[in-house]
Design an enzyme around this catalytic site. Structure first.
Site, PDB file in Angstrom:
ATOM      1  N   SER A  13      -3.846   2.504  -1.840  1.00  0.00           N
ATOM      2  CA  SER A  13      -2.629   2.047  -1.520  1.00  0.00           C
ATOM      3  C   SER A  13      -1.872   1.278  -2.713  1.00  0.00           C
ATOM      4  CB  SER A  13      -2.816   1.047  -0.265  1.00  0.00           C
ATOM      5  OG  SER A  13      -3.058   1.724   0.908  1.00  0.00           O
TER       6      SER A  13
ATOM      7  N   GLU B 287      -0.774   9.045   3.364  1.00  0.00           N
ATOM      8  CA  GLU B 287      -1.690   8.395   4.330  1.00  0.00           C
ATOM      9  C   GLU B 287      -1.915   9.040   5.440  1.00  0.00           C
ATOM     10  OE1 GLU B 287      -3.064   5.548   3.375  1.00  0.00           O
ATOM     11  OE2 GLU B 287      -1.839   4.694   1.779  1.00  0.00           O
TER      12      GLU B 287
END
Length: 309
Positions: A91, A185
């Site tokens: 991330s 994601e």
């Protein structure tokens, strides 16, 4: 599920890690950063032998592979350890995607409301899950992707840019020929060892973050906005923030992924007006299902801070 807690890269045997550290050039002085140089850069001094030993010991202690790149933007001194090895960025890419967004869109675009459906909401979506009926402004999606690591927000920001390939092209335009941005994601957190998808190196991630936050890639007001988002991050307490003095200002973006991957990319502003330090610490454990440990990132950061003085 906690922020950034995707499927946690895990350990080679401790002895093998220590041998690799000793023969792999860990912690040596690196070449000049690819980020813009300070106006008056002193001769770069190598990392000390104590830093070499400390990083190698941390790898053995935590059963992990550790990648570090830090640069004092005032003196130009760098601390490195496996700085040119690839790691899954997880991330942390959200910080660079936000930088790319701020570079490309207008103020009107930032205030545009982006609509999305309940089926677009991923498992970790603490902010976007609350606004399905109303949608969210693009600027608020970018903030949520950094400050809460909201995966739905990150995917919507990526979509606004044109997908992963467009994020990668933004980094290429920045001068980054290394980072590979391939998936959204949560797939980008797979982090299988040897897979170069969704990976970069500590040195290159530091250069990208430095260009966006401290360089001239963004206009001053946009740099300020990105800085505010990073400083307001809620997920970084046990990471780089835990390894620097309490009175330093920190802006960071964390990331967790499979195979025990745990990362943090940060800009640190020391107290007393000292120039900022860019710090990137990446780690993995090379084994499916491995867990990770916040303390590794904090301890590596402490070594960086003590080495740079």
């Amino acid at each position: 599920m906690t922020p950034d807690l995707h499927r946690p890269r895990t350990a080679l045997p401790a002895a093998a890690l220590l041998v690799a550290a000793l023969i792999g050039g860990c912690g040596r002085a690196s070449s000049a950063s690819t980020a813009p140089a300070p106006a008056a850069t002193a001769a770069r001094a190598p990392a000390t032998d104590s830093a070499d030993a400390s990083f190698a010991a941390l790898e053995q202690q935590f059963g992990a592979r550790l990648g570090v790149f830090a640069v004092d933007t005032g003196s130009g001194r760098e601390v490195t350890h496996r700085a040119d090895e690839r790691f899954a960025f997880a991330s942390t890419i959200k910080s660079l995607a936000a930088g790319a967004l701020l570079q490309k869109v207008s103020d009107a675009d930032l205030d545009k409301v982006v609509s999305y459906r309940q089926e677009d909401v991923l498992t970790w979506a603490p902010v976007t899950s609350q606004h399905v009926t109303t949608g969210m402004k693009l600027r608020d999606l970018a903030a949520a992707s950094i400050q809460y690591s909201d995966n739905t927000a990150a995917n919507l920001v990526t979509a606004e840019l044109g997908g992963p390939a467009a994020v990668q092209q933004s980094l290429r335009d920045l001068g980054d020929s290394t980072t590979s941005v391939d998936r959204t994601e949560p797939a980008l957190n797979e982090a299988t060892p040897g897979d170069t998808r969704d990976t970069s190196t500590p040195r290159v991630l530091a250069a990208d973050l430095r260009r966006y936050v401290l360089g001239d890639a963004l206009a001053e007001d946009r740099r300020g906005l990105l800085t505010d988002w990073l400083v307001g991050n809620t997920t970084g307490g046990p990471y780089v923030r835990a390894g620097v003095p309490a009175d330093w200002k920190i802006g960071d973006k964390t990331g967790n992924a499979g195979y025990g991957t745990r990362n943090d990319v940060a800009v640190a502003w020391p107290s007393g007006g000292r120039p900022p330090i860019v710090i990137v610490v990446l780690s993995d454990r090379g084994k499916a299902g491995a867990t990770s440990d916040d303390a590794l990132i904090a301890q590596a950061t402490k070594t960086v801070v003590s080495t740079l003085g």
